[in-house]
Scaffold this motif. Structure first.
Motif, PDB file in Angstrom:
ATOM      1  N   LEU A 213       0.811  -1.212   0.000  1.00  6.47           N
ATOM      2  CA  LEU A 213       0.000   0.000   0.000  1.00  6.47           C
ATOM      3  C   LEU A 213       0.845   1.262   0.000  1.00  6.47           C
ATOM      4  O   LEU A 213       0.397   2.319  -0.454  1.00  6.47           O
ATOM      5  CB  LEU A 213      -0.912   0.022   1.238  1.00  6.47           C
ATOM      6  N   GLY A 214       2.042   1.176   0.545  1.00  8.20           N
ATOM      7  CA  GLY A 214       2.861   2.365   0.720  1.00  8.20           C
ATOM      8  C   GLY A 214       2.634   2.970   2.091  1.00  8.20           C
ATOM      9  O   GLY A 214       1.620   2.731   2.756  1.00  8.20           O
ATOM     10  N   SER A 215       3.581   3.781   2.528  1.00  8.13           N
ATOM     11  CA  SER A 215       3.576   4.275   3.912  1.00  8.13           C
ATOM     12  C   SER A 215       2.397   5.184   4.219  1.00  8.13           C
ATOM     13  O   SER A 215       1.793   5.088   5.297  1.00  8.13           O
ATOM     14  CB  SER A 215       4.895   4.999   4.209  1.00  8.13           C
ATOM     15  N   LEU A 216       2.012   6.089   3.296  1.00 11.71           N
ATOM     16  CA  LEU A 216       0.930   7.025   3.593  1.00 11.71           C
ATOM     17  C   LEU A 216      -0.411   6.298   3.709  1.00 11.71           C
ATOM     18  O   LEU A 216      -1.203   6.574   4.620  1.00 11.71           O
ATOM     19  CB  LEU A 216       0.845   8.102   2.515  1.00 11.71           C
ATOM     20  N   HIS A 217      -0.683   5.368   2.805  1.00 11.15           N
ATOM     21  CA  HIS A 217      -1.937   4.619   2.890  1.00 11.15           C
ATOM     22  C   HIS A 217      -1.970   3.735   4.133  1.00 11.15           C
ATOM     23  O   HIS A 217      -3.011   3.630   4.794  1.00 11.15           O
ATOM     24  CB  HIS A 217      -2.126   3.773   1.629  1.00 11.15           C
TER      25      HIS A 217
END
Length: 347
Positions: A213-217
């Motif tokens: 998802l990636g860090s922000l999500h």
């Protein structure tokens, strides 16, 4: 090649024989529902552990440390031949059936092998430790006797409907009790008494999904941006819906703890655009992830990490399928205890 999320532990014949004797002994006491069963199961597990080799013990430690999504036990023994019935018997009779009590007792010992303690919620399954998972309410591919089109089918493991990817409720917290709510189960263990069509239980390990998802999500999923509805099988007036809760939290003992149900989770009205994007991305990645199938029979048992994996099943094709399930808490879980033995907690 070793799987980073799923492991298998194959018992030798001597180990299987020892587990069989221990499970029979525990079942004769009455199984997980009786006072003193937890201590007896712990003693049996300690004795069995001493017979395991280094690789088997390392596998158990991986699950106990929270780094596995699922652990499959194989090569176990069962009592005498158990023919498959023409129809699934009534639940009330099965709950007192010696074969079901034996399988539940074995499950409790297997939980203790990974240092998990069996327990029950006060608002679910009438406060009983053992849940028999089968199509008792209708909704399978074939109708049950007396089932009609007007039959209301609850969305729970007591029906034959498809159960989409989910973690086990409740969804208020995952490790430490909050606002008088005990955390969700750390794990569940399943074995089959009957599974004539070899219908699988599906498990989706979530580490790769979350990392993708990636860090922000992933960070957005830790915000109080999601709502959930109550389970159909909870006691009336209990396990009420909640607004503005998180789906994901950091867990120092396992890296992360997830709470999710494809039927019951939705976006809160006050959620940010980033949280909405994260929720959409999460659901899409789950839908695109191929689940791992595990076909359960009486000689196998599956322990699922409820913080680290989703599980589910397709609509039942053979209504005689019957699983025996227990919930387990890890040593790190801190519930609101009502009765310590057998362990009953506030849901």
């Amino acid at each position: 090649m070793q799987d980073s999320e799923v492991a298998y532990l194959e018992f030798t014949q001597d180990q299987a024989d020892a587990l069989f004797v221990a499970s029979q002994s525990l079942a004769r006491l009455g199984g997980p529902e009786v006072f003193g069963a937890a201590g007896k199961a712990r003693q049996c597990a300690e004795a069995l552990t001493r017979s395991l080799d280094a690789q088997q013990q390392a596998t158990l430690r991986r699950f106990a440390d929270g780094t596995l999504s699922a652990l499959m036990y194989r090569g176990m023994s069962c009592p005498e031949h158990d023919p498959i019935p023409e129809d699934l018997p009534e639940l009330q009779g099965l709950e007192h059936d010696p074969r079901c009590i034996y399988l539940a007792s074995r499950n409790q010992i297997l939980l203790e092998l990974v240092r998990y303690r069996a327990f029950a919620f006060d608002i679910d399954n009438e406060g009983k430790q053992v849940r028999l998972v089968g199509n008792f309410k209708g909704g399978g591919s074939q109708p049950r006797p007396q089932e009609t089109r007007d039959t209301r089918v609850e969305l729970s493991s007591h029906a034959g409907l498809r159960l989409g990817p989910h973690t086990e409720a409740p969804y208020n917290c995952s490790v430490i009790a909050r606002d008088d709510h005990s955390p969700a189960p750390s794990a569940l263990i399943l074995t089959a008494r009957w599974n004539p069509a070899n219908e699988p239980t599906h498990v989706i390990p979530m580490r790769e999904v979350i990392e993708g998802l990636g860090s922000l999500h992933a960070l957005a999923l830790t915000s109080a941006s999601f709502d959930f509805t109550r389970s159909d099988c909870f006691v009336a007036g209990s396990g009420e819906p909640e607004q503005a809760t998180a789906m994901l939290q950091f867990d120092a003992n396992g890296g992360f703890a997830l709470r999710y149900n494809s039927y019951r989770f939705s976006l809160n009205d006050q959620a940010s655009d980033l949280a909405a994007q994260a929720f959409d991305a999460f659901q899409q990645r789950v839908a695109e992830t191929r689940p791992r199938p595990f076909v359960l029979q009486p000689d196998t048992a599956l322990v699922i990490n409820n913080n680290r994996a989703l599980h589910g099943r397709d609509i039942l094709q053979d209504n005689r399928r019957l699983l025996v399930r227990l919930f387990g808490y890890s040593p790190f879980a801190q519930p609101r205890v009502i009765t310590p033995d057998p362990l009953l907690v506030r849901g």
